[in-house]
Design a protein around this motif. Structure first.
Motif, PDB file in Angstrom:
ATOM      1  N   SER A  67       0.836  -1.204   0.000  1.00 41.29           N
ATOM      2  CA  SER A  67       0.000   0.000   0.000  1.00 41.29           C
ATOM      3  C   SER A  67       0.871   1.254   0.000  1.00 41.29           C
ATOM      4  CB  SER A  67      -0.957   0.009   1.190  1.00 41.29           C
ATOM      5  OG  SER A  67      -0.273   0.160   2.410  1.00 41.29           O
TER       6      SER A  67
ATOM      7  N   ILE B 259      -6.805   2.058  -1.200  1.00 40.70           N
ATOM      8  CA  ILE B 259      -7.498   0.843  -1.648  1.00 40.70           C
ATOM      9  C   ILE B 259      -6.658  -0.385  -1.347  1.00 40.70           C
ATOM     10  CG2 ILE B 259      -8.246  -0.422  -3.709  1.00 40.70           C
ATOM     11  CD1 ILE B 259      -9.093   2.345  -4.858  1.00 40.70           C
TER      12      ILE B 259
ATOM     13  N   ALA C   8      -6.126   2.455   5.337  1.00 40.33           N
ATOM     14  CA  ALA C   8      -6.414   3.292   4.172  1.00 40.33           C
ATOM     15  C   ALA C   8      -6.005   4.740   4.438  1.00 40.33           C
ATOM     16  CB  ALA C   8      -7.894   3.193   3.814  1.00 40.33           C
TER      17      ALA C   8
END
Length: 164
Positions: free
Chosen positions: A38, A52, A81
């Motif tokens: 991420s 996401i 997130a």
């Protein structure tokens, strides 16, 4: 969203799945190397993509770990997130070291704070060592990979992609 963007996000979510299988010894089974993809997605493609990948990565890690906190993993996925989004915001403004430090501190010490209310202070304190080690390892892997992969992903997602 174009097929290219969806495909690239799927690649990074796949990396999260692989990282989710590499667990950090902890009192719950969802601490793993699932966050670094991420951070990569956040640096290369922006905060939305990183968010996401961070949320999906945590859900997969929690599933592999047996969903020890049940629906409370929604809270953790939301936090992941948000952390990826904040990392992208800072990283893209050339505050790379600060972005890394903020991610580690926020993920290790701030993100588990709501669980004091759901469980107790003992649970929070017991999580801190493994979350710190996990956060640090995820950040080190991302920090080492971002400059090496940036030329490969430059312009692959949208114009004006980040330079490592």
């Amino acid at each position: 969203m174009s097929g290219r963007k969806v495909s690239l996000l799927a690649v990074f979510i796949g990396l999260s799945v692989m990282g989710a299988a590499i667990k950090i010894p902890a009192i719950i089974g969802s601490v793993a190397l699932d966050a670094f993809p991420s951070l990569l997605a956040a640096a290369f493609f922006g905060g939305g993509a990183g968010a996401i990948v961070g949320a999906f990565g945590h859900f997969v890690s929690a599933l592999i770990g047996g969903m020890p906190m049940g629906p409370l993993h929604l809270v953790v996925a939301s936090e992941m997130a948000l952390l990826a989004f904040v990392f992208a915001f800072m990283y893209r403004r050339e505050k790379r070291l600060l972005a890394s430090v903020v991610f580690v501190i926020a993920n290790a010490f701030l993100a588990p704070l709501p669980f004091i209310f759901f469980f107790d202070v003992t649970f929070y304190v017991a999580l801190l060592p493994s979350l710190f080690v996990g956060s640090l390892l995820n950040m080190v892997v991302a920090y080492l990979l971002i400059p090496r992969l940036s030329s490969f992903f430059e312009g692959a997602y949208h114009k004006g992609a980040i330079k490592g």
